[in-house]
Write an enzyme that holds these catalytic residues in place. Structure first.
Site, PDB file in Angstrom:
ATOM      1  N   SER A 169      38.149  19.609 -10.274  1.00  0.00           N
ATOM      2  CA  SER A 169      37.843  17.901 -11.067  1.00  0.00           C
ATOM      3  C   SER A 169      38.184  17.918 -12.510  1.00  0.00           C
ATOM      4  O   SER A 169      39.285  18.277 -12.801  1.00  0.00           O
ATOM      5  CB  SER A 169      36.722  17.786 -10.223  1.00  0.00           C
ATOM      6  OG  SER A 169      36.433  16.985 -11.342  1.00  0.00           O
ATOM      7  N   HIS A 170      37.191  17.570 -13.221  1.00  0.00           N
ATOM      8  CA  HIS A 170      37.059  17.564 -14.692  1.00  0.00           C
ATOM      9  C   HIS A 170      37.060  18.501 -15.249  1.00  0.00           C
ATOM     10  O   HIS A 170      37.129  18.800 -16.487  1.00  0.00           O
ATOM     11  CB  HIS A 170      36.919  16.237 -15.249  1.00  0.00           C
ATOM     12  CG  HIS A 170      35.259  16.215 -14.901  1.00  0.00           C
ATOM     13  ND1 HIS A 170      34.689  16.167 -13.984  1.00  0.00           N
ATOM     14  CD2 HIS A 170      34.538  16.876 -15.903  1.00  0.00           C
ATOM     15  CE1 HIS A 170      33.155  15.949 -14.033  1.00  0.00           C
ATOM     16  NE2 HIS A 170      33.355  16.268 -15.171  1.00  0.00           N
ATOM     17  N   ARG A 197      32.507  25.755  -6.650  1.00  0.00           N
ATOM     18  CA  ARG A 197      32.566  26.022  -8.015  1.00  0.00           C
ATOM     19  C   ARG A 197      32.088  27.078  -8.789  1.00  0.00           C
ATOM     20  O   ARG A 197      31.409  27.086  -8.735  1.00  0.00           O
ATOM     21  CB  ARG A 197      32.307  24.793  -8.927  1.00  0.00           C
ATOM     22  CG  ARG A 197      33.327  24.144  -9.822  1.00  0.00           C
ATOM     23  CD  ARG A 197      33.021  22.398 -10.820  1.00  0.00           C
ATOM     24  NE  ARG A 197      32.333  21.897  -9.407  1.00  0.00           N
ATOM     25  CZ  ARG A 197      31.877  21.015 -10.288  1.00  0.00           C
ATOM     26  NH1 ARG A 197      31.771  21.070 -11.575  1.00  0.00           N
ATOM     27  NH2 ARG A 197      31.219  19.513  -9.632  1.00  0.00           N
ATOM     28  N   LYS A 233      35.857  21.005  -2.170  1.00  0.00           N
ATOM     29  CA  LYS A 233      35.050  19.849  -2.156  1.00  0.00           C
ATOM     30  C   LYS A 233      35.594  19.379  -0.325  1.00  0.00           C
ATOM     31  O   LYS A 233      36.602  20.063  -0.244  1.00  0.00           O
ATOM     32  CB  LYS A 233      35.751  18.715  -2.601  1.00  0.00           C
ATOM     33  CG  LYS A 233      35.428  18.591  -4.258  1.00  0.00           C
ATOM     34  CD  LYS A 233      35.921  17.108  -4.344  1.00  0.00           C
ATOM     35  CE  LYS A 233      35.109  16.846  -6.310  1.00  0.00           C
ATOM     36  NZ  LYS A 233      35.865  16.317  -6.921  1.00  0.00           N
ATOM     37  N   ASP A 241      39.488  11.054  -8.267  1.00  0.00           N
ATOM     38  CA  ASP A 241      38.933  10.685  -7.645  1.00  0.00           C
ATOM     39  C   ASP A 241      37.725   9.431  -8.480  1.00  0.00           C
ATOM     40  O   ASP A 241      37.538   8.640  -7.616  1.00  0.00           O
ATOM     41  CB  ASP A 241      37.838  11.725  -6.381  1.00  0.00           C
ATOM     42  CG  ASP A 241      37.038  11.988  -7.148  1.00  0.00           C
ATOM     43  OD1 ASP A 241      37.242  12.912  -8.590  1.00  0.00           O
ATOM     44  OD2 ASP A 241      36.519  13.451  -7.043  1.00  0.00           O
ATOM     45  N   ARG A 242      38.458   9.551  -9.296  1.00  0.00           N
ATOM     46  CA  ARG A 242      37.822   8.994 -10.687  1.00  0.00           C
ATOM     47  C   ARG A 242      38.484   8.510 -11.301  1.00  0.00           C
ATOM     48  O   ARG A 242      39.218   8.540 -11.714  1.00  0.00           O
ATOM     49  CB  ARG A 242      36.911   9.898 -11.241  1.00  0.00           C
ATOM     50  CG  ARG A 242      35.360  10.156 -10.892  1.00  0.00           C
ATOM     51  CD  ARG A 242      34.514  10.517 -12.210  1.00  0.00           C
ATOM     52  NE  ARG A 242      34.633  11.919 -12.334  1.00  0.00           N
ATOM     53  CZ  ARG A 242      34.417  11.718 -13.985  1.00  0.00           C
ATOM     54  NH1 ARG A 242      33.716  11.108 -14.426  1.00  0.00           N
ATOM     55  NH2 ARG A 242      35.277  13.023 -14.604  1.00  0.00           N
ATOM     56  N   ASP A 298      41.332  15.589 -10.700  1.00  0.00           N
ATOM     57  CA  ASP A 298      41.969  15.326  -8.949  1.00  0.00           C
ATOM     58  C   ASP A 298      42.018  13.668  -8.157  1.00  0.00           C
ATOM     59  O   ASP A 298      41.811  13.241  -7.883  1.00  0.00           O
ATOM     60  CB  ASP A 298      40.830  16.104  -8.249  1.00  0.00           C
ATOM     61  CG  ASP A 298      39.767  15.748  -8.318  1.00  0.00           C
ATOM     62  OD1 ASP A 298      38.832  14.964  -9.205  1.00  0.00           O
ATOM     63  OD2 ASP A 298      38.958  16.081  -7.154  1.00  0.00           O
ATOM     64  N   ASP A 311      40.574  11.200 -14.033  1.00  0.00           N
ATOM     65  CA  ASP A 311      40.276  12.881 -14.064  1.00  0.00           C
ATOM     66  C   ASP A 311      41.582  13.790 -13.167  1.00  0.00           C
ATOM     67  O   ASP A 311      41.825  13.174 -12.410  1.00  0.00           O
ATOM     68  CB  ASP A 311      38.701  12.850 -13.760  1.00  0.00           C
ATOM     69  CG  ASP A 311      38.574  12.632 -12.032  1.00  0.00           C
ATOM     70  OD1 ASP A 311      39.912  12.636 -10.989  1.00  0.00           O
ATOM     71  OD2 ASP A 311      37.808  13.036 -11.802  1.00  0.00           O
ATOM     72  N   HIS A 320      33.584   6.692 -10.291  1.00  0.00           N
ATOM     73  CA  HIS A 320      33.624   7.138  -8.250  1.00  0.00           C
ATOM     74  C   HIS A 320      33.608   6.288  -8.016  1.00  0.00           C
ATOM     75  O   HIS A 320      32.126   4.596  -7.836  1.00  0.00           O
ATOM     76  CB  HIS A 320      33.050   8.060  -8.170  1.00  0.00           C
ATOM     77  CG  HIS A 320      32.997   9.629  -8.446  1.00  0.00           C
ATOM     78  ND1 HIS A 320      33.868  10.567  -7.858  1.00  0.00           N
ATOM     79  CD2 HIS A 320      31.990  10.159  -8.777  1.00  0.00           C
ATOM     80  CE1 HIS A 320      33.891  11.304  -8.396  1.00  0.00           C
ATOM     81  NE2 HIS A 320      32.419  11.738  -9.324  1.00  0.00           N
TER      82      HIS A 320
END
Length: 466
Positions: free
Chosen positions: A108-109, A13, A118, A249-250, A247, A245, A326
């Site tokens: 992501s966030h 990242r 990822k 995933d949360r 992407d 979030d 998650h």
């Protein structure tokens, strides 16, 4: 110069243009391709790649694809998708070809200038030492020339995913409860409202349009301030709220009375399973561990989505959870974190008659702090943790009585009426702390005493290096 700091514990990242640019992204694709060939023992491995809503994601896709092509891999491109859809693609077949590895291009966030990758190989996370040693190789070969070659085959994974979800949750069709969802201008709605519509669910949606500048609020649902629109709607006739979030995933799940964190969600799901085996991270409430252990087995493990996925497979557990949202279902699913899938599992609990607020209100009352971050440096944080562990053994009489010290990830110090956690973040230059007790004043005492210990350890460390 390629900045080594982009190679992190769970992913790669950095700031686009400065750290993640044409050269670094092509090299990452190339060396990842070589890793995929080595680890899968396949001459021309198939790599599935998707990306989030950030404005620079398609550009990074092209660079990454050039690197993979140079390494001799075959790229399947799925366009803009949620991270869960990306993981899901790894378990499917496309014209007889099964993917050997996957990359999700996502920040992501993180703020909009950031992006990242990822990675999974053989359906397992590629992280930790694997990322660090690949980073070493890349920085040693940073001047290698990789020509542009963004040849790839397009796949329609979104339709396959939507059809799967609609079939899997057909029994939810026509549920009457009124829902409010907030996609935060991330990628959740590349599939979500199509599934909700097909199941004829009663919902309204906010900020569905993917927009990598995030014009309405930051896409981090673990921060209460980003949930204010959902909370406002729940004051009216909406019964349940969901937020995602960047992407997807949360997940954040809210009732009229509670913001239900990941550890409490795990406890609720465990109630519906026979002899459940559930993995939690070190930040999870003690109530989760105690309650699950009454009917099954609760395992405490390291924080981090990659760590939990590996442990989930190792134990073949039913699910794993992080406080931050998650949620990993291995029961009836593939064992990865997918907030869209989690949404429908939560709706199942409600349809089956679980009164979420009543269940939560019946739990023992504890006072937990949010995660509190103590600033340090990436160079210092692990030495500081070592010093803290040393000092915990020799605390004085003015320190609360220690019953146990769990060192699975940092230190979780068990006291008579609760616990305190100190751990080094794997992704930022901070120590993360959290405190919990059955008594508010006692929780504050644990916080005070452990913070004093951190300061003392910090001073000792800096004195010894002077």
């Amino acid at each position: 110069m390629i900045n080594k700091s982009i190679f992190r514990e769970y992913d790669i990242r950095g700031i686009v243009g400065d750290e993640l640019n044409e050269q670094s992204s092509k090299l990452i694709g190339y060396y990842l391709g070589l890793e995929a060939i080595k680890r899968t023992n396949v001459q021309e491995p198939v790599i599935v790649i998707g990306y989030d809503a950030r404005t620079h994601s398609p550009e990074l896709f092209n660079y990454l694809t050039s690197g993979f092509n140079k390494a001799g891999c075959k790229v399947l491109g799925m366009g803009m998708v949620a991270t869960g859809v990306n993981y899901f693609a790894s378990f499917q077949e496309f014209d007889g070809e099964k993917p050997n590895a996957s990359v999700m291009i996502t920040g992501s966030h993180n703020p909009s200038p950031y992006n990242g990758f990822k990675i999974t190989i053989n359906n397992a996370p590629f992280f930790g030492e694997d990322i660090y040693s690949m980073g070493e190789e890349i920085t040693n070969n940073e001047n290698m020339i990789i020509e542009n070659d963004n040849t790839y085959k397009e796949i329609d994974i979104k339709s396959i995913y939507k059809n799967y979800m609609i079939a899997e949750f057909a029994h939810l069709k026509g549920m009457k409860q009124k829902l409010i969802i907030d996609c935060g201008n991330g990628v959740a709605d590349t599939v979500l409202t199509d599934i909700l519509d097909a199941l004829e669910l009663n919902y309204d949606a906010l900020y569905c349009e993917p927009d990598g500048t995030f014009p309405n609020h930051h896409p981090d649902p673990s921060e209460e301030k980003n949930l204010k629109d959902v909370i406002e709607k729940l004051k009216g006739d909406y019964e349940y709220g969901f937020a995602y979030d960047g992407d997807a995933d949360r997940i954040a799940f809210l009732t009229k009375n509670h913001n239900v964190k990941g550890d409490i969600m795990a406890l609720l799901f465990a109630k519906t399973m026979k002899n459940p085996v559930i993995i939690g991270e070190v930040k999870c409430t003690q109530i989760m561990y105690d309650r699950i252990n009454e009917s099954g087995t609760a395992v405490m493990y390291k924080t981090g989505h990659s760590n939990l996925k590996v442990k989930l497979k190792e134990l073949n557990a039913d699910m794993a959870a992080e406080v931050s949202g998650h949620i990993f279902f291995n029961d009836r699913y593939y064992g990865f974190d997918d907030a869209i899938y989690a949404t429908f599992r939560i709706l199942e609990l409600i349809q089956n008659g679980m009164d979420i607020d009543k269940e939560i209100d019946s739990l023992p009352k504890v006072y937990s702090t949010e995660e509190i971050k103590v600033e340090t440096t990436d160079e210092e944080k692990f030495d500081l943790m070592h010093q803290i562990k040393k000092n915990l053994i020799t605390v004085g009489d003015d320190f609360p009585k220690i019953l146990d010290i769990i060192e699975v990830d940092g230190v979780r110090v068990i006291f008579e009426q609760g616990w305190g956690l100190i751990r080094a973040s794997n992704t930022t230059p901070v120590l993360v702390t959290r405190f919990e007790s059955t008594d508010l004043e006692v929780a504050k005492l644990y916080e005070t005493k452990l913070n004093e210990l951190i300061i003392r350890s910090k001073n000792e460390l800096s004195n010894s290096s002077n």
